[in-house]
Design an enzyme around this catalytic site. Structure first.
Site, short mmCIF file in Angstrom:
data_model
loop_
_atom_site.label_atom_id
_atom_site.label_comp_id
_atom_site.label_asym_id
_atom_site.label_seq_id
_atom_site.Cartn_x
_atom_site.Cartn_y
_atom_site.Cartn_z
N TYR A 62 0.63 -1.05 -0.17
CA TYR A 62 0.25 0.00 -0.05
C TYR A 62 0.30 1.32 0.22
O TYR A 62 0.06 2.58 -0.38
CB TYR A 62 -0.97 0.21 1.36
CG TYR A 62 -2.08 -0.50 1.54
CD1 TYR A 62 -1.83 -1.89 1.16
CD2 TYR A 62 -3.37 -0.07 1.47
CE1 TYR A 62 -3.29 -3.02 0.90
CE2 TYR A 62 -4.67 -0.52 0.36
CZ TYR A 62 -4.49 -1.63 1.25
OH TYR A 62 -5.82 -2.85 0.11
N LYS A 67 2.52 -13.91 5.67
CA LYS A 67 2.65 -14.88 4.23
C LYS A 67 3.80 -15.42 4.59
O LYS A 67 4.52 -15.11 3.54
CB LYS A 67 1.44 -14.09 3.06
CG LYS A 67 1.38 -15.01 2.21
CD LYS A 67 0.68 -16.06 1.78
CE LYS A 67 -0.33 -17.31 0.90
NZ LYS A 67 -0.19 -18.29 0.90
N ASP A 71 -3.48 -17.82 4.73
CA ASP A 71 -4.59 -18.57 3.47
C ASP A 71 -5.90 -19.35 4.96
O ASP A 71 -6.77 -19.35 4.79
CB ASP A 71 -4.64 -19.21 2.48
CG ASP A 71 -2.75 -19.76 2.83
OD1 ASP A 71 -2.18 -19.29 2.74
OD2 ASP A 71 -2.78 -21.11 3.44
N ASP A 82 -6.50 -5.96 4.93
CA ASP A 82 -7.23 -5.90 3.71
C ASP A 82 -8.37 -6.82 3.91
O ASP A 82 -9.92 -6.35 4.25
CB ASP A 82 -7.41 -5.02 3.46
CG ASP A 82 -7.58 -4.02 2.31
OD1 ASP A 82 -8.96 -4.00 2.47
OD2 ASP A 82 -7.26 -3.84 1.61
#
Ligand code: NAI
Length: 406
Positions: A147, A217, A271, A295
């Site tokens: 971002y 992640k 995930d 987000d």
């Protein structure tokens, strides 16, 4: 009178000035509907001894129309000066050099944590069987990650320069199509991670929450997301000391429950976290995540409890907090007196809790909970299969004011 802060302790006068940004689209409808409810709750809780002085500051379309600027410096200065502010949704300007006013506000004011509580209200339709098990607060990093906006479009000299640098100087061999690749940069820092973790731990301790989940992640992006996890755990260990409880220690022990006074710091790969949201929401209370995962998680978890119409939020910096409804400007219903002001009202409820005026926050929260339970709500929440009444935005506001006056 100004709210002040000293050594992280807020001093809230009886008549504090609180800047507000009305917002675009449905902003005008929901602000007008909400401010009456806020004032009624303050009056009821303090019998006229306290009153908020709402101070309008401009951003978005209204600012552009009146000043020629989308985000005037005077607005940023006012929020910095008064420390606590609240905003409605802002349209994303097309052209004009600003990608998103929300991102600009967060970056310019260094509001580094985006905080979203996710709780279900009895009576709200939910896609899961047991929405009452969802009770979590997301701390999403707000200023870093993909971002940050460092991106180069494929085919431009800038993209070519970066690709050439990566291949020739850094020895990168993994860019599959170098000629036609756009490039984005993902900065993740120890400082950014650790201040986020500090804010989240402060909150967890204040709320008495015994678990915190770090979502990352890091299995794939080892030096950004993986480093986020490492830095976050280091910081948590340092702050919590002997109260720090790792997943391993918890599993080895015979505890069915987290021992009193300890905080379980666990992690989930992003995930897997989305599975947990659906299957094991009870396992998660305070969730801490880099910007992009956060987000996605924020909207997915809001959907579990009835969608964006009810989702409040806060953007937190060092001493400065900007509260906001999570939804957008809903141009399809703007100006039609149909919008649901609940997300803005619940954001104000968080704001009053933050100002240590919980009698006001609770009144706002309870009035909304009761209206939903009675199915006397705006069209987006109304259920035709139950007794109740479908209300316009302004009639809903009247109803909330009347309940607060009870
Ligand atoms: P949106 O949230 O404005 O609308 C999505 C859907 O939800 C629409 O059908 C809308 O009618 C409905 N909806 C949203 N809020 C509602 C409310 N309070 N009451 C009843 N129904 C409601 O998202 P969309 O359409 O993607 O974005 C529209 C504009 O808002 C864009 O310019 C976008 O950039 C901006 N936006 C601003 C945000 C902010 O300021 N925090 C957040 C998200 C979008």
């Amino acid at each position: 009178q100004k709210i002040t802060i000293n050594n992280r302790v807020l001093n809230v006068p009886d008549n504090p000035v609180i800047p507000f940004i009305e917002g675009d689209g449905i902003g005008a409808d929901i602000w007008a509907a909400s401010v009456r409810v806020f004032d009624a709750a303050v009056e009821k809780a303090y019998n006229g001894q306290r009153k908020i002085e709402w101070k309008e500051v401009l951003a978005g379309q209204k600012a552009f129309d009146e000043t020629g600027e989308w985000l005037p410096q005077a607005t940023l200065d006012a929020i910095e000066e008064y420390l606590v502010a609240i905003k409605g949704p802002l349209t994303t300007p097309v052209g004009g050099g600003i990608r998103s006013l929300n991102v600009a506000l967060r970056q310019k004011l260094d509001l580094y944590a985006c905080v979203r509580p996710v709780r279900w209200f009895q009576g709200v339709p939910s896609p899961v069987k047991e929405p009452e098990n969802v009770n979590m607060t997301i701390y999403r990093e707000n200023t870093e990650d993909i971002y940050a906006g460092i991106e180069y479009l494929a085919g431009t000299p800038e993209a070519k320069k970066v690709v050439d640098f990566l291949i020739n100087d850094m020895g990168a061999t993994q860019i599959r199509f170098p000629e036609t690749s756009s490039i984005g940069v993902k900065p993740v820092s120890s400082e950014g991670t650790q201040r986020l973790v500090r804010a989240a731990i402060d909150y967890a301790l204040e709320q008495g929450s015994p678990t915190m989940t770090l979502v990352h992640k890091g299995n794939i992006m080892k030096f950004t997301e993986g480093a986020f996890l490492e830095w976050a755990v280091e910081e948590a260990k340092e702050i919590l000391g002997s109260a720090f409880l790792s997943r391993e220690e918890f599993m080895q022990g015979s505890h069915q429950q987290i021992p009193e006074g300890r905080v379980l710091i666990q992690d989930r790969i992003a995930d897997a976290m989305f599975q947990d949201l659906l299957l094991k929401p009870k396992d998660h209370e305070v969730i801490v995540s880099p910007n992009l995962n956060g987000d996605y998680l924020s909207d997915a978890s809001a959907a579990l409890v009835g969608g964006l119409g009810l989702a409040p939020g806060a953007n937190i910096g060092d001493g400065i907090v900007l509260f906001e409804a999570v939804h957008g400007t809903a141009p399809d219903i703007a100006g039609k007196d149909l919008a649901n002001p609940s997300a803005l009202i619940l954001s104000a409820s968080l704001m009053f809790d933050y100002l240590k005026l919980p009698h006001i926050g609770k009144r706002l929260h309870d009035a909304i909970a009761r209206a939903i339970a009675e199915n006397r709500v705006t069209g987006d929440l109304y259920s035709s299969t139950r007794a109740g009444e479908r209300l316009t935005c302004s009639a809903f506001s009247d109803y909330l004011c009347s309940m607060i006056d009870d």
